[in-house]
Design an enzyme around this catalytic site. Sequence first.
Site, PDB file in Angstrom:
ATOM      1  N   GLY A  70       0.763  -1.235   0.000  1.00  0.00           N
ATOM      2  CA  GLY A  70       0.000   0.000   0.000  1.00  0.00           C
ATOM      3  C   GLY A  70       0.789   1.278   0.000  1.00  0.00           C
ATOM      4  O   GLY A  70       0.339   2.293  -0.540  1.00  0.00           O
ATOM      5  N   GLU A 126       4.273   4.149   5.963  1.00  0.00           N
ATOM      6  CA  GLU A 126       3.009   3.413   5.890  1.00  0.00           C
ATOM      7  C   GLU A 126       2.017   4.119   4.972  1.00  0.00           C
ATOM      8  O   GLU A 126       2.110   5.331   4.748  1.00  0.00           O
ATOM      9  CB  GLU A 126       2.380   3.314   7.287  1.00  0.00           C
ATOM     10  N   ASP A 127       1.055   3.350   4.475  1.00  0.00           N
ATOM     11  CA  ASP A 127      -0.038   3.959   3.720  1.00  0.00           C
ATOM     12  C   ASP A 127      -1.117   4.490   4.653  1.00  0.00           C
ATOM     13  O   ASP A 127      -1.608   5.596   4.486  1.00  0.00           O
ATOM     14  CB  ASP A 127      -0.624   2.980   2.701  1.00  0.00           C
ATOM     15  N   ASP A 130      -4.529   2.775  11.357  1.00  0.00           N
ATOM     16  CA  ASP A 130      -5.861   2.870  11.962  1.00  0.00           C
ATOM     17  C   ASP A 130      -5.856   2.298  13.372  1.00  0.00           C
ATOM     18  O   ASP A 130      -5.675   3.022  14.333  1.00  0.00           O
ATOM     19  CB  ASP A 130      -6.947   2.266  11.069  1.00  0.00           C
ATOM     20  N   LYS A 158      -5.990   7.310  10.789  1.00  0.00           N
ATOM     21  CA  LYS A 158      -7.404   7.157  11.126  1.00  0.00           C
ATOM     22  C   LYS A 158      -7.523   6.971  12.642  1.00  0.00           C
ATOM     23  O   LYS A 158      -7.773   5.871  13.144  1.00  0.00           O
ATOM     24  CB  LYS A 158      -7.981   5.954  10.374  1.00  0.00           C
ATOM     25  N   PHE A 180     -13.904   3.257   4.399  1.00  0.00           N
ATOM     26  CA  PHE A 180     -12.956   2.492   3.590  1.00  0.00           C
ATOM     27  C   PHE A 180     -12.459   3.358   2.439  1.00  0.00           C
ATOM     28  O   PHE A 180     -13.227   3.867   1.640  1.00  0.00           O
ATOM     29  CB  PHE A 180     -13.589   1.214   3.052  1.00  0.00           C
ATOM     30  N   ARG A 193      -5.134   0.507  -6.908  1.00  0.00           N
ATOM     31  CA  ARG A 193      -3.957   1.133  -6.311  1.00  0.00           C
ATOM     32  C   ARG A 193      -3.410   2.269  -7.184  1.00  0.00           C
ATOM     33  O   ARG A 193      -2.773   3.192  -6.685  1.00  0.00           O
ATOM     34  CB  ARG A 193      -2.843   0.099  -6.099  1.00  0.00           C
TER      35      ARG A 193
END
Length: 207
Positions: A70, A126-127, A130, A158, A180, A193
Amino acid sequence: EIMPSLVGSEMCIRDSINNVFWRLTMYPEDLMEKVLFTEEDIQKRTLELAKEISQDYKEKEIVLLCTLKGAILFFSDLVKKLDVDNTFEFIRASSYIGKTTDTSGNVRITNATSLDIKNKDVLIVEDIVDTGLTCVRLTEYLLANGAKSVEICTLLDKPSRRVYKDLKPKYVAFKVPDCFILGYGLDYDEKYRDIPKIGVINPKYIK
């Protein structure tokens, strides 16, 4: 001369001067219920983060650890904007399984056996963060294997989903609501992506 044409579900653009074809994947117009960040927004914020990181790690060498898959687009754009000595490493660490939009509660770490991190400052790229589970487990793993320090740089944060309340990524591009999200490296069932913007997936496309 540029000549567009349709091939199946893709748009092909022919550059007759250079005699090459550019193929652009076409997606449903309503795939994203809402666009959160445009390509311009992302690039502007990435540059700001790169300047901040470069200042913080001035006169140091850092290991930039990209979490696959990601974070790959964010990582690629970020490192090109950095002004600091660095090396690259790549790792898979995921708590998402298949098509589900929820985390599995477990973290699987792979591609880790060759990491050169002993006595080095590591920046995890990181993408999205959460619950914090993946970052906590990965940080523990890196420190246990000799990393001098570990910090986190994430495209999206998040916090409303955070289970590990003490986890606070040092570098955050954008905070997002509990929904999402896809695009710019983030997928749904390994698709989408390559979309250059970030948005909320339309629920009708979630199976």
